[in-house]
Design a protein around this motif. Structure first.
Motif, PDB file in Angstrom:
ATOM      1  N   HIS A 120       9.594  -3.429  22.000  1.00  0.00           N
ATOM      2  CA  HIS A 120       9.818  -2.853  21.647  1.00  0.00           C
ATOM      3  C   HIS A 120      10.946  -1.929  22.414  1.00  0.00           C
ATOM      4  N   ASP A 155       6.377  -0.964  29.096  1.00  0.00           N
ATOM      5  CA  ASP A 155       5.470  -1.556  28.697  1.00  0.00           C
ATOM      6  C   ASP A 155       6.399  -0.389  27.406  1.00  0.00           C
ATOM      7  N   ASP A 156       7.841  -0.846  27.232  1.00  0.00           N
ATOM      8  CA  ASP A 156       7.826  -2.097  27.397  1.00  0.00           C
ATOM      9  C   ASP A 156       9.424  -2.452  27.502  1.00  0.00           C
ATOM     10  N   GLU A 189       7.048  -0.023  17.594  1.00  0.00           N
ATOM     11  CA  GLU A 189       5.595  -0.878  17.656  1.00  0.00           C
ATOM     12  C   GLU A 189       3.991  -0.276  18.149  1.00  0.00           C
ATOM     13  N   GLU A 190       3.565   1.098  18.740  1.00  0.00           N
ATOM     14  CA  GLU A 190       2.853   1.816  19.597  1.00  0.00           C
ATOM     15  C   GLU A 190       2.090   2.339  18.282  1.00  0.00           C
ATOM     16  N   GLU A 217       6.483  -9.630  24.233  1.00  0.00           N
ATOM     17  CA  GLU A 217       5.454  -9.135  25.573  1.00  0.00           C
ATOM     18  C   GLU A 217       3.727  -9.412  25.203  1.00  0.00           C
TER      19      GLU A 217
END
Ligand SMILES: [Zn+2]
Length: 488
Positions: A120, A155-156, A189-190, A217
């Motif tokens: 991501h 990340d990431d 994603e987060e 991940e």
């Protein structure tokens, strides 16, 4: 009497033999065989500079509907295009939602199921008040003494850039895949991955795509993190825990605190929290047992004995385990009271009190079974229990015998030429985008080939996020080697 004692002694001896035999059979030898070293010709300094450059974009995602911030995500995607010209000119590139990318590299053999490499583009913000604690600016992309510093280094963006670096290199070297390859990079994603990964997964499903496996991940190569292990341990996540927060609230009439009722709303909610926290979810030895079975004889004998004989020890395992939150998180649905709210003033009775408890759900349970258990424990009709925020069910569990797990494990060992290296499956305790793809594959693996020590681990969503140059280049090489092995 003597006879009974004799039978008892014989029985105990037999049990001991069975326990020891199972312990012996449980642990594979720590070394998992020697493999030919990988030969990967990379533009190493270029790769490091491209990662550092990517960390200078503040691609912080925001929740809710609508695309991510065009002022940062737009230029970031342009940066990727100019950094990896072969990928973006020769492969099929689609934009999904706001800025998420789905890239397709067709294979020559249509009978092979495609694979998907996932990561991501978005990052979490820097925690307000911690800016000054950063040794280098969080969005500076500084490379110094063999370390790349910045938010997203682990990340990431090392996933996004690492995958693109491997594919760009293969394209330039004239590699032609037999197996179709997909790359997917979400932009949210987060904040849940709904418009990125989930939309991409739905698109693939609609097109009838069925994946051999996907890699996201979630795992890494650890050094000095797994107790008892001196060498590197590569952790591959075959599953991830679910996520649920429950709000517990109680109403009251309020009034002056000089004439309180027997229980106030605050007291009622506090009692509910205590009932939940004092009755933790049962411990399961399943996932940690499989993990420990891969570590071999380096792990202390007592631990091996316990996990090899889960059939006997599981009901009492809580008495044997050390106070270790990281270990326990892999063994049960965890309970974490996080928010509390009551009256606005110390001498005013609350008209409402609320607590929020966060649960990380073990595969095998669901948000519904957790809610049912909590409701039974609270056992108070005056406390209302409702979901709070987003809910994510635990993932399915991918087999370590699967083609994907085996070929990834081999690729790691081909790149990391360390005789002490151990590859082992480890339940991922956070949420990843991989969970959105369960409708298109039953083999979801979570691993990014960077090396993590105790210091790097603190950088995840924290302060001074960084990756070593060596660790990043190894991650790129593992992607490269995996593509060669799985698609060549
Ligand atoms: Zn992430």
């Amino acid at each position: 009497m003597k006879r009974i004692l004799l039978i008892l002694a014989a029985g105990l001896l037999l049990l001991l033999v069975v326990l020891l035999l199972r312990t012996q059979l449980f642990s594979e030898p720590a070394s998992q065989g020697v493999v030919e070293p990988a030969q990967v010709l990379l533009d190493e300094s270029g790769a490091v500079n491209r990662l550092a450059g990517a960390l200078r974009f503040k691609t912080i995602s925001r929740p809710g509907p609508g695309p991510q911030n065009p002022a940062t995500f737009g230029p970031f995607v342009e940066y990727l295009k100019s950094s990896f010209p072969a990928v973006f000119s020769r492969l099929q590139v689609e934009t999904v939602g706001g800025y998420s990318l789905l890239i397709r590299w067709p294979g020559s053999d249509a009978s092979l199921k495609p694979i998907l490499l996932l990561s991501h583009m978005d990052v979490v913000p820097v925690i307000p008040g911690t800016e000054k604690l950063w040794i280098h600016p969080p969005f500076g992309g500084v490379v110094e003494n063999g370390v790349v510093w910045g938010r997203g280094a682990l990340d990431d963006k090392s996933g996004v850039l690492g995958i693109l670096e491997a594919v760009e290199t293969l394209l330039r070297q004239g590699f032609v895949p037999e197996r179709e390859i997909y790359l997917a990079f979400g932009d949210d994603e987060e904040v849940g991955g709904q418009q990125g990964a989930l939309a991409i997964a739905k698109l693939l499903k609609k097109r009838g795509v069925e994946l051999e496996f996907l890699l996201d991940e979630g795992g890494a190569i650890t050094r000095g993190i797994v107790p008892g292990m001196d060498g590197p341990v590569a952790l591959i996540g075959p599953a991830e825990k679910g996520y649920l927060s429950l709000s517990l609230s109680a109403q009251d009439t309020g009034g002056h605190s000089s004439q309180p009722p027997t229980t106030t709303a605050a007291g009622r909610v506090a009692r509910a929290v205590e009932r939940i926290q004092s009755q933790p979810f049962p411990l399961s030895m399943e996932f940690t047992g499989e993990f420990i079975s891969h570590l071999g004889s380096d792990i202390p004998f007592v631990q091996r004995l316990l996990f090899a004989n889960a059939w006997l020890f599981e009901p009492f395992i809580g008495h044997f385990l050390p106070e270790n939150p990281a270990l326990v998180a892999g063994m049960r649905t965890t309970t974490a009271p996080t928010m509390l709210k009551g009256s606005v003033k110390d001498n005013v009775l609350p008209i409402q009190a609320q607590a929020v408890i966060n649960f990380r759900i073990l595969p095998g349970e669901t948000s519904a079974t957790v809610t049912d258990r909590v409701t039974a424990l609270v056992d108070d009709p005056l406390v209302s229990i409702k979901p709070y925020g987003f809910v994510s069910e635990p993932s399915g569990v991918s087999s370590t015998e699967s083609y994907g797990y085996q070929i990834l494990s081999r690729s790691i060992r081909e790149v990391i030429q360390d005789p002490q290296l151990v590859v082992a499956p480890r339940l991922v305790i956070g949420a990843t985008d991989a969970r959105h793809f369960e409708s298109v594959t039953d083999s979801s693996l979570r691993f990014l080939g960077v090396t993590l020590g105790p210091e790097e681990l603190k950088g995840f969503h924290g302060t001074n996020e960084r990756v070593t140059v060596e660790g990043y280049l190894e991650a790129v090489k593992i992607y490269y080697q995996l593509l060669l092995n799985a698609a060549g």
